[in-house]
Design a protein around this motif. Structure first.
Motif, PDB file in Angstrom:
ATOM      1  N   HIS A  94       0.844  -1.208   0.000  1.00 24.91           N
ATOM      2  CA  HIS A  94       0.000   0.000   0.000  1.00 24.91           C
ATOM      3  C   HIS A  94       0.872   1.248   0.000  1.00 24.91           C
ATOM      4  N   GLU A  95       1.800   1.345   0.961  1.00 20.42           N
ATOM      5  CA  GLU A  95       2.665   2.512   1.045  1.00 20.42           C
ATOM      6  C   GLU A  95       3.600   2.607  -0.150  1.00 20.42           C
ATOM      7  N   VAL A  96       4.178   1.477  -0.536  1.00 19.41           N
ATOM      8  CA  VAL A  96       5.182   1.496  -1.594  1.00 19.41           C
ATOM      9  C   VAL A  96       4.560   1.864  -2.934  1.00 19.41           C
ATOM     10  N   ILE A  97       3.449   1.198  -3.280  1.00 23.49           N
ATOM     11  CA  ILE A  97       2.789   1.511  -4.552  1.00 23.49           C
ATOM     12  C   ILE A  97       2.264   2.940  -4.533  1.00 23.49           C
ATOM     13  N   GLY A  98       1.690   3.342  -3.418  1.00 24.83           N
ATOM     14  CA  GLY A  98       1.215   4.719  -3.319  1.00 24.83           C
ATOM     15  C   GLY A  98       2.347   5.719  -3.444  1.00 24.83           C
ATOM     16  N   ASN A  99       3.484   5.421  -2.835  1.00 21.88           N
ATOM     17  CA  ASN A  99       4.649   6.297  -2.910  1.00 21.88           C
ATOM     18  C   ASN A  99       5.127   6.435  -4.350  1.00 21.88           C
ATOM     19  N   VAL A 100       5.172   5.302  -5.058  1.00 30.56           N
ATOM     20  CA  VAL A 100       5.602   5.324  -6.459  1.00 30.56           C
ATOM     21  C   VAL A 100       4.626   6.141  -7.298  1.00 30.56           C
ATOM     22  N   ARG A 101       3.327   5.929  -7.079  1.00 32.34           N
ATOM     23  CA  ARG A 101       2.312   6.644  -7.873  1.00 32.34           C
ATOM     24  C   ARG A 101       2.368   8.142  -7.625  1.00 32.34           C
ATOM     25  N   GLU A 102       2.694   8.543  -6.383  1.00 28.36           N
ATOM     26  CA  GLU A 102       2.743   9.972  -6.083  1.00 28.36           C
ATOM     27  C   GLU A 102       4.067  10.599  -6.494  1.00 28.36           C
ATOM     28  N   SER A 103       5.074   9.760  -6.770  1.00 32.53           N
ATOM     29  CA  SER A 103       6.403  10.272  -7.098  1.00 32.53           C
ATOM     30  C   SER A 103       6.694  10.274  -8.587  1.00 32.53           C
ATOM     31  N   TYR A 104       6.049   9.384  -9.356  1.00 32.55           N
ATOM     32  CA  TYR A 104       6.373   9.227 -10.771  1.00 32.55           C
ATOM     33  C   TYR A 104       5.083   9.168 -11.596  1.00 32.55           C
ATOM     34  N   PRO A 105       5.148   9.570 -12.875  1.00 30.66           N
ATOM     35  CA  PRO A 105       3.985   9.443 -13.776  1.00 30.66           C
ATOM     36  C   PRO A 105       3.831   7.989 -14.236  1.00 30.66           C
ATOM     37  N   VAL A 106       3.307   7.159 -13.358  1.00 32.94           N
ATOM     38  CA  VAL A 106       3.290   5.716 -13.596  1.00 32.94           C
ATOM     39  C   VAL A 106       2.539   5.355 -14.873  1.00 32.94           C
ATOM     40  N   GLY A 107       1.403   5.990 -15.107  1.00 30.82           N
ATOM     41  CA  GLY A 107       0.619   5.671 -16.296  1.00 30.82           C
ATOM     42  C   GLY A 107       1.398   5.888 -17.579  1.00 30.82           C
TER      43      GLY A 107
END
Length: 634
Positions: A116-129
């Protein structure tokens, strides 16, 4: 096979790109031949494992299916997915390298538990889409370009002998390579960056899963325990067996009980320990930074007692929490905070709670992360995390935690409640804002959110300044010692496995009515924080720790402990002695100003001291000698 060629190309491409990103000054071309050769070895080891199911499939696939149009379409889709997975892995390794300057290690293993934290951190830090879409298009393009070779391979006749060879290879090759290849072979050069790049992320990830808890006696240099005890006694630390019948028992007892508190004319009644996420000393003006990121901490340093030569024990928050709560050198592998059997240890909270203090741990994130809530709750702290904060008190939050100003507002409420009981209090506060994605409320500082590391540091400093001013209005302020310390540095990377400069952290004692402005310059370890606090309070218990109060007389020989998850460093007299798996011992002369390390022959006396500390600490936890005495079992 085409799959093998593409995989090796992806692994090599990742390695070269990371080396170029790191820079030729850090990874010079002279290190590249050994790095690439060793890297190819690990890539082949991983490839044998990845090829095993492919070879078995090819061995069992009937010839009539092989020639079918549907099968060829499915094979193309599978190949495109494989290319996508390889490219996605390369991007994942790149983001991990940017954060930790290592291949996947035990941190990556831990992150699987906190998706939860890790995926959320990645999504908030990088343009994952956008990244995923780009990788998908690139994968489709590569697969399309290679489709003729893929179809040509399908058209080859397959004999019974070839099927048998594939089946045997699927079993023998991975078994052989995984037996011959070892993570300990990631040392082709004397450059830690090049050594890390020589690895393969999948291989190091698998190795970390096996080595998440390293048995000191199995992997590290040892000595007879009676000799280790004698060495520690010579360093003013003596270890005694735990006596459950005594009213107060220490797993580790120091020989001198005489103490004084330099610069503290009166003892505090309350202590607020603020542990700041990833605050390297290099960011703080009082420690020489010219960036102007920490005006509030700089003011507190001018008005308080500054410890200017302090080193963190590790590279993660759990290591910092372990050091400032338990006062023990870091054990190899996983931190004690995350290990079974870590309840009712002789932590500073357990010691103070027994002596009538209201003890609390307040965290701005979800405390189940890294087992923080369970650890502090099991050691007699009242635990408060973001789930306990009133919604109205949270002005901003991201996946990692609430904004530090909201954390401090709730910490003040916890302190107020503790003081209202009539008890002295000890409150340990752990911040989160100086962490990726580095987002924070608008209008607080002159760097817009997300502000990167500089924004994270400057916002946290702003929140600390506001916290102190809000606390100043409380009736308990004049009786309170505020301790500001980092959990670890923002980044630890260098030519050596343990770059000393990457462990230097700030430590400030602030109490306008109690602490005279001064500087303590001698070398100090993070594990010395809890016994020093107890000494300042004038209460029993500073002899429970491997760390020692810096005010205690006679003075302990100056030393510090630094580590990653497997290298254990002992810094004394400008020499860093490093214990590594395989019972390896190395030594480095550390330049005082730049912290540059130069290999030197191992000094036997320092080697014995390093082994004595780390061996005894590791055994003490495993044997239960770090547990609190009888009062923990009331």
């Amino acid at each position: 096979m085409l799959f093998a060629v593409v995989a090796l190309a992806a692994f090599t491409f990742t390695r070269i790109c990371l080396a170029l990103w790191t820079g030729l000054d850090a990874v010079p071309f002279s290190d590249w031949p050994a790095m690439l050769a060793t890297g190819l070895w690990f890539d082949l080891a991983v490839l044998t494992a990845l090829l095993a199911p492919v070879l078995l499939y090819e061995a069992l696939l009937p010839s009539r299916w092989r020639e079918a149009r549907v099968h060829r379409a499915l094979r193309f889709a599978w190949f495109a997915f494989v290319v996508f997975a390889l490219l996605f892995g390369a991007v994942a390794e790149a983001t991990f390298w940017l954060e930790f300057a290592t291949r996947f290690n035990f941190i990556a293993v831990d992150y699987l538990l906190y998706t939860h934290e890790v995926i959320g951190n990645v999504r908030e830090s990088y343009p994952v889409g956008w990244i995923v879409a780009g990788l998908a298009l690139a994968s489709l393009a590569v697969a399309t370009a290679l489709r003729p070779w893929l179809e040509r391979a399908d058209a080859l006749p397959v004999s019974r002998r070839r099927r048998l060879a594939w089946a045997v290879a699927a079993i023998v090759l991975p078994a052989t390579m995984m037996t011959l290849a070892s993570i300990d072979q990631m040392l082709p050069t004397g450059n830690a960056w090049a050594n890390e790049l020589a690895g393969n992320g999948l291989f190091t990830f698998a190795a970390a899963m096996r080595r998440n808890e390293l048995d000191y006696d199995r992997f590290y240099a040892t000595m007879p325990q009676d000799e280790a005890d004698a060495v520690l006694r010579s360093l003013l630390v003596s270890r005694k067996p735990l006596d459950r019948n005594a009213p107060r028992v220490a797993a580790v007892e120091h020989e001198s009980t005489e103490s004084h508190s330099a610069g503290l004319p009166r003892r505090p009644r309350h202590v607020v320990l603020v542990m700041v996420e990833s605050l390297s000393a290099e960011f703080v003006g009082a420690w020489g930074s010219t960036q102007g990121l920490t005006p509030n901490l700089d003011r507190l340093a001018r008005e308080g007692l500054v410890f200017s030569n302090v080193y963190a024990t590790g590279t993660r928050t759990v290591r910092g929490l372990e050091a400032v709560s338990l006062g023990t050198p870091p054990v190899p592998g996983q931190a004690i905070v995350r290990r079974p059997g870590n309840d009712h240890l002789a932590t500073i909270g357990e010691v103070l709670e027994h002596q009538g203090y209201a003890t609390s741990f307040v965290y701005g994130g979800y405390g189940y992360f890294d087992n923080m809530n369970a650890y502090f709750d099991a050691n007699d702290y009242r635990v408060v995390d973001r789930t306990d904060f009133p919604k109205a008190s949270i002005v901003f939050e991201n996946i990692w935690g609430v904004a530090d100003e909201s954390l401090f507002a709730n910490a003040l409420a916890v302190i107020d409640a503790s003081v209202a009981t009539g008890k002295p209090s000890f409150t340990h506060v752990m911040t989160t804002s100086n962490h990726r994605p580095f987002t924070y409320p608008a209008g607080r500082i002159d760097l817009p959110s997300p502000g990167g590391r500089e924004g994270g540091v400057k916002y946290t400093d702003w929140a600390i300044g506001r916290f102190v001013e809000d606390a100043r209005a409380r009736p308990w302020f004049d009786q309170t010692l505020f301790v500001f310390v980092a959990d670890h540095c923002a980044a630890v990377a260098g030519r050596t496995a343990l770059p000393v400069g990457g462990y230097r952290i700030p430590l400030i004692f602030y109490a306008p009515k109690l602490v005279a402005p001064a500087e303590y310059a001698p070398l100090m370890s993070q594990i010395d924080v809890p016994p020093t606090i107890l000494d300042v309070l004038g209460v029993d218990g500073d002899d429970h720790f491997f760390g020692r109060s810096v005010f205690e007389l006679p003075a302990t020989p100056e030393r510090a402990f630094i580590s990653n998850y497997q290298s254990l460093g002992y810094l004394r007299g400008g020499v860093l002695t490093v214990l590594s798996p395989g019972r390896r011992v190395d030594a480095y002369r550390v330049e005082a100003r730049t912290h540059e390390s130069v290999p030197i022959p191992v000094e036997p006396a320092l080697e014995r001291e390093a082994i004595a500390y780390y061996q005894t600490a590791s055994r003490a936890f495993r044997q239960g000698a770090l547990r609190a005495p009888d009062y923990a079992q009331r």
